[in-house]
Design a protein around this motif. Structure first.
Motif, short mmCIF file in Angstrom:
data_model
loop_
_atom_site.label_atom_id
_atom_site.label_comp_id
_atom_site.label_asym_id
_atom_site.label_seq_id
_atom_site.Cartn_x
_atom_site.Cartn_y
_atom_site.Cartn_z
N ASP A 11 5.79 53.71 74.48
CA ASP A 11 6.32 52.63 73.63
C ASP A 11 6.47 53.09 72.17
N GLU A 12 5.45 53.79 71.67
CA GLU A 12 5.47 54.23 70.27
C GLU A 12 6.58 55.25 70.04
N ARG A 13 6.74 56.18 71.00
CA ARG A 13 7.79 57.18 70.85
C ARG A 13 9.17 56.55 70.89
N MET A 14 9.36 55.59 71.78
CA MET A 14 10.64 54.92 71.90
C MET A 14 10.96 54.14 70.61
N THR B 295 13.96 53.69 65.70
CA THR B 295 13.98 53.65 64.24
C THR B 295 14.83 54.77 63.67
N LEU B 296 14.69 55.97 64.26
CA LEU B 296 15.46 57.12 63.80
C LEU B 296 16.96 56.88 64.00
N ARG B 297 17.30 56.36 65.19
CA ARG B 297 18.71 56.09 65.45
C ARG B 297 19.26 55.05 64.48
N GLU B 298 18.43 54.01 64.22
CA GLU B 298 18.86 52.96 63.28
C GLU B 298 18.98 53.53 61.87
N SER B 299 18.04 54.41 61.53
CA SER B 299 18.09 55.04 60.20
C SER B 299 19.36 55.88 60.06
N GLU B 300 19.66 56.64 61.13
CA GLU B 300 20.87 57.46 61.07
C GLU B 300 22.12 56.60 60.97
N ARG B 301 22.11 55.49 61.69
CA ARG B 301 23.27 54.58 61.64
C ARG B 301 23.42 54.00 60.24
N THR C 214 9.88 54.93 67.66
CA THR C 214 10.24 55.93 66.66
C THR C 214 11.68 56.39 66.84
N GLU C 215 12.08 56.63 68.10
CA GLU C 215 13.46 57.05 68.36
C GLU C 215 14.45 55.97 67.98
#
Length: 783
Positions: free
Chosen positions: A118-121, A126-132, A123-124
Motif C-alpha cells: 500500500d505504501e509503495r503504491m 504521488t510520483l505520477r501525480e507530481s510528474e503530471r 508513493t508511486e
C-alpha cells in the motif's frame, strides 16, 4: 527436525503473509505475517476459502478461481490489486500463488505469499501525480523560459514561457542550437560552448547577460543551466531556465545610483553624526557630521569601540552594551543623554541606534545617528523655568484673589472683636476675676493672631498694603533685638552682627519686623535642644545667576542662620508654599516663610534658603539699595491727642460703633455716616479737622474717590483712609495716609495727632511734613 525448523522460520516472517491452501482453495496454514497483514487469527481463518480476501467485485468476476487455474496450469500466478482485511478495510497487495505437489507429483494444494504494498503504491501514485503537475506547471509558466537541450546544445523541447520570452514557436526552435539566443560577440567568443562545458563540469552554470529575441531585440537575462545525468552518470542533456530581469536590472541600477547619492548625502551631512557599528559596537564608518560633533577624524575613530563617546559613569553602568541589546531586542534604541567629545567636553545628545540585518536575517551591525541638542535642551529648560514662574505667578494671583476676597470682611470682624474686648476689659477690671481676665486675654490673643494670619497671607500674595519708608536695616535689627530674644527663650542664643555702614533700603518696617520674627521662631523650633541663631546684615552685589529670581545690582542681605536639624531636599522645595508646614497643627500655620517670601518680593528683592540635613539652615532676604534720603521721624509715640472734630465714613455698623468709641476715647468729637455721598453733604454744612474713611464702601464712590473729591473741595482738610484689604489701596498709599485694619488705639491716636498737627502748621514752619504728597505740598526738605 528439519520440518520443524522450517515451520518456525515461516511463522517468524512478519512482513509477508505466507500460508497454504488445499487443492480447492481453502486455507490450511497461517503464519504470523498473515495474521498481522490480514487481521485473522489461525483459528478464525483456517478452513475458510481464500476468496474472502478479495473484494466483492473481484469475487463476482471469478478472480479467485481463475488465479488457482492459472497457477495450476502455468506453475505460478502473480498479481497486484486490492485485498480486504478482516475489519473490512482494503489495502494494495502483491500476491504470488504457486501449486504444491507431493513426491509422486500429485497436486495437493497451493502456497500463497502476500505482501502489503500500500505504501509503495501510494508513493508511486504521488510520483505520477507530481510528474503530471510538474508537466502542467512547466507548460503553464509564462514568465520563465524552461526547455531542454541535448548534450550538444540542441533544443529538444520548448515551453510557452520560452515562446513568449524568446519569440520562437516550438516548430521554429526545436532542433536548433541554443547559441541562436546569444549575440554575435558572445558567439564569436565561444560563450555558449563555455556555458555547457561549465554546467557539465560543475553540474550547474548560472549567470546574467544580454540575450536576443527572434525579432533581434535584446533583454537582460538571468540564466541557469543544469546538467542532467541518468543513474549511471551518463550525460543526457541540460535543463535551461531563462528569465527576463531587464526591469530588475534597471531597478538595481537605480538603487546603486541612489546608494551612491545617499553616500554623498551622508558624507555631506554636518549637523548629524551618522556612522556604522559592527555587531560588537566597533565603529566601521564615519561621516563629516560625526567628525564635527565628536571631534574625531575617520582615521582616529574607525576601529574603536563606540563606548568611547560615553561618560565614565555610563560605561561603568553598562549603558553602551544595554543600548545595543535594546536595539537588537526591540528593533530600535532611542535616548537622550550626555556624551563626550574627543577633547573631553560634554554635550547633550539625541541618539538613535537601528540594527541592520542581511538578506538571511543575520545581524551585520548597527546604524547610529547622534545629534547635538545642547541648545535645544537649554531652550527647553528655559521654557520649563518660564512655565514654572508662570504657574507660580498664577498660584500667587489665585491666592491673592482668595485672600483679598475675605481679608476686608475678616479684618472688619477682627476690629469689632478687638474694640469690644477693650470695652469688656474696662468693665471687668474692677472684678479681678482671674478666669474672666484669662478669657479676655485669650480672645485678644486670638484676634491678634487672626490679624497676623491675614497679614501674612496678604504679604505672601503681595496684596498687603504696605507703608515703605527709607530705613537702615542694621539699625532696625539692633533696635528689635530685645523683642526677638523674648521669642527664642533661654536654650537658644541669639547673635547679631550688623555693619553700621550698610546701605539704606525702602521697606515697610512692620513687615520687616514680622519677617524677622517668623525666621527667628522657625530657627528656634528647629533647635529643640538648644543652639545658636545668628542674624547678620551686610551689603552685597548680586548677579543674575545667584538667585532664582534672576535679579542683580546692589542689595542689603539680611541673613538668619541656625544650627538646627536642617531641611531635607524634598521639603526644602516647598517651604515657601502657603500653608505648607512640618510642625503640628498647634505650632504653625505654614504662613511664616510665605510672609517672608511675599515681603521680600513686594519690596523689590527676593529670598534664598539653603539647608543641609544635620548642618542647619540659612535664610537670606535681599532688599534693594535705596538712594533716597532717610525720612525724618516725628516722635509719634509721644504725640498727645489734640482733639477736634472727626467725620467718620464707615458702611459696616459694627465697625462704625467700634471706631466711634475709639475716637471718643481719644477726646474727639465724632460724626459718623455710612456713604461718601452723605459725607460730602455733611462737609458742605459743617467744618471738621479730619476725615477718617474706609476704602471699601459699596456704591458709586469708594473711600479713595471720596478722598480725591475732598482734596478738590477742601485742599487743607486731612483724610485718613482705613482698610482691611483693597486692591486700590496700593495705588492710593502714595497719595493718602492709611491705617491697616484692625488698628490699635495707639496707632489711631498717632495717625490722627500727626495729620491734624501737620494741617495746622503755617506754610513757613520749620516742621518737615512726612507725606507732603498727601496734601499736594512742595517736595521734601533735606535734613
Amino acid at each position: 527436525m528439519e520440518a520443524q525448523r522450517f515451520d518456525l522460520l515461516v511463522d517468524a516472517i512478519a512482513d509477508h503473509a505466507v500460508y497454504m491452501l488445499d487443492s480447492s482453495g481453502f486455507v490450511a496454514t497461517w503464519n504470523a505475517g498473515a495474521e498481522r497483514i490480514k487481521g485473522y487469527t489461525p483459528t478464525e481463518i483456517i478452513g475458510r476459502h481464500f476468496s474472502e480476501f478479495f473484494t466483492p467485485e473481484d469475487r463476482e468476476k471469478g478472480i479467485p478461481r481463475k488465479a488457482l487455474q492459472i497457477a495450476l496450469s502455468t506453475g505460478r500466478f502473480e498479481v497486484e490489486g486490492l485485498r480486504v482485511r478482516k475489519d473490512g478495510t482494503s489495502f494494495w497487495a502483491n500476491a504470488v500463488l504457486q501449486p504444491v505437489r507431493d513426491e509422486q507429483g500429485n497436486h495437493i494444494g497451493f502456497v500463497k505469499v502476500t505482501r502489503d504494498i500500500d505504501e509503495r503504491m501510494q508513493t508511486e501514485r504521488t510520483l505520477r501525480e507530481s510528474e503530471r503537475r510538474f508537466r502542467i506547471l512547466v507548460e503553464g509558466v509564462t514568465d520563465y523560459a524552461i526547455y531542454m537541450l541535448d548534450p550538444g546544445g540542441i533544443v529538444v523541447n520548448w515551453n510557452p514561457g520560452a515562446e513568449r520570452l524568446k519569440g520562437y514557436t516550438v516548430g521554429e526552435i526545436v532542433g536548433q542550437h541554443f547559441s541562436k539566443f546569444y549575440g554575435k560577440d558572445d558567439r564569436a567568443a565561444g560563450l555558449p560552448g563555455r556555458v555547457l562545458e561549465q554546467a557539465m563540469r560543475e553540474g550547474r552554470y548560472e549567470a546574467e547577460g544580454w540575450r536576443y529575441r527572434k525579432d533581434g531585440s535584446r533583454f537582460w537575462a538571468s540564466v541557469v543551466v543544469d546538467a542532467i545525468r541518468n543513474p549511471d552518470g551518463t550525460l543526457e542533456g541540460f535543463a535551461k531556465i531563462t528569465r527576463d530581469v531587464t526591469e530588475r536590472r534597471a531597478s538595481l541600477e537605480a538603487v546603486r545610483e541612489s546608494e551612491r547619492q545617499f553616500r554623498l548625502l551622508v558624507s555631506g551631512v554636518t549637523d548629524y553624526a551618522i556612522f556604522m557599528l559592527d555587531p560588537n559596537g566597533i565603529v566601521t564608518s564615519w561621516n563629516a557630521g560625526a567628525q564635527k560633533i565628536k571631534g574625531y577624524t575617520a582615521e582616529e575613530i574607525i576601529g574603536q569601540h563606540f563606548s568611547l563617546f560615553y561618560t565614565e559613569r555610563d560605561r561603568a553602568a553598562g549603558v553602551p552594551a544595554r543600548a545595543l541589546y535594546a536595539a537588537t531586542h526591540d528593533g530600535k534604541f532611542e535616548a537622550e543623554g550626555l556624551r563626550v567629545r574627543k577633547d573631553g567636553s560634554m554635550f547633550f545628545a539625541s541618539v538613535v541606534i537601528d540594527p541592520i540585518y542581511d538578506e538571511n536575517s543575520q545581524l551585520v551591525g548597527f546604524a547610529k545617528i547622534t545629534r547635538d541638542i545642547t541648545e535645544r535642551r537649554k531652550a527647553e529648560d528655559a521654557l520649563l523655568e518660564v512655565q514654572a514662574q508662570r504657574a507660580q505667578a498664577q498660584k500667587m494671583d489665585a491666592l491673592g484673589q482668595l485672600t483679598g476676597g475675605v481679608a476686608h470682611d475678616f479684618n472688619n470682624l477682627l476690629m469689632v472683636v478687638d474694640g469690644h474686648i477693650r470695652t469688656i476689659r474696662k468693665t471687668i477690671a474692677a472684678a479681678e476675676d482671674p478666669k474672666v481676665i484669662r478669657a479676655v486675654e485669650a480672645i485678644e490673643h486670638a484676634a491678634q493672631r487672626g490679624a497676623t494670619l491675614t497679614r501674612q497671607l496678604l504679604t505672601f500674595a503681595r496684596r498687603q498694603t504696605i507703608n515703605p519708608t527709607v530705613i537702615h536695616v542694621a539699625e532696625q535689627t539692633e533696635s528689635f533685638r530685645n523683642m526677638l530674644s523674648s521669642f527664642i527663650g533661654g536654650s537658644v542664643r541669639l547673635l547679631t552682627t550688623a555693619d553700621p555702614a550698610t546701605w539704606s533700603v525702602k521697606a515697610d518696617v512692620g513687615e520687616l519686623e514680622l519677617a524677622l520674627v517668623n525666621l527667628v521662631v522657625n530657627a528656634r523650633d528647629a533647635m529643640p535642644d538648644g543652639g545658636i541663631v545668628s542674624i547678620t546684615v551686610e551689603n552685597t552685589i548680586l548677579h543674575a545667576d545667584e538667585t532664582d529670581a534672576g535679579i542683580e545690582g546692589e542689595f542689603v542681605a539680611l541673613r538668619v542662620v541656625d544650627t538646627g536639624a536642617g531641611i531635607p531636599p524634598d521639603v526644602l522645595a516647598k517651604v515657601f508654599d502657603p500653608f505648607f508646614t512640618t510642625k503640628g497643627a498647634e505650632k504653625g500655620t505654614g504662613l511664616g516663610l510665605s510672609q517672608v517670601h511675599g515681603f521680600a518680593h513686594q519690596s523689590g528683592g527676593t529670598v534664598k534658603i539653603e539647608s543641609e540635613v544635620g548642618k542647619g539652615t540659612i535664610v537670606t532676604i535681599y532688599l534693594p539699595r535705596s538712594h533716597e534720603m532717610l525720612d525724618d521721624e516725628i516722635a509719634e509715640a509721644s504725640v498727645a491727642s489734640l482733639g477736634g472734630r472727626v467725620l467718620l465714613v464707615e458702611d459696616n455698623p459694627d465697625v462704625m460703633n467700634v471706631a466711634t468709641a475709639m475716637l471718643q476715647s481719644l477726646d474727639y468729637e465724632v460724626e459718623a455716616v455710612s456713604t461718601p455721598v452723605a459725607a460730602l453733604d455733611v462737609l458742605n454744612k459743617r467744618d471738621f479737622d479730619l476725615v477718617l474713611s474706609d476704602i471699601v464702601i459699596p456704591g458709586p464712590m469708594n473711600g479713595i474717590a471720596l478722598a480725591n473729591e475732598i482734596r478738590i473741595r477742601k485742599p487743607g482738610l486731612p483724610v485718613l483712609l482705613a482698610t482691611g484689604y483693597s486692591p486700590e489701596a496700593s495705588q492710593a498709599d502714595s497719595e493718602f495716609p492709611m491705617l491697616r485694619k484692625p488698628f490699635q488705639l495707639a496707632e489711631l491716636s498717632r495717625a490722627l495727632s500727626r495729620l491734624i498737627a501737620e494741617s495746622k502748621q503755617p506754610d513757613d514752619s520749620n516742621v518737615i511734613r512726612l507725606r507732603p504728597a498727601h496734601r499736594g505740598a512742595a517736595p521734601k526738605k533735606s535734613k
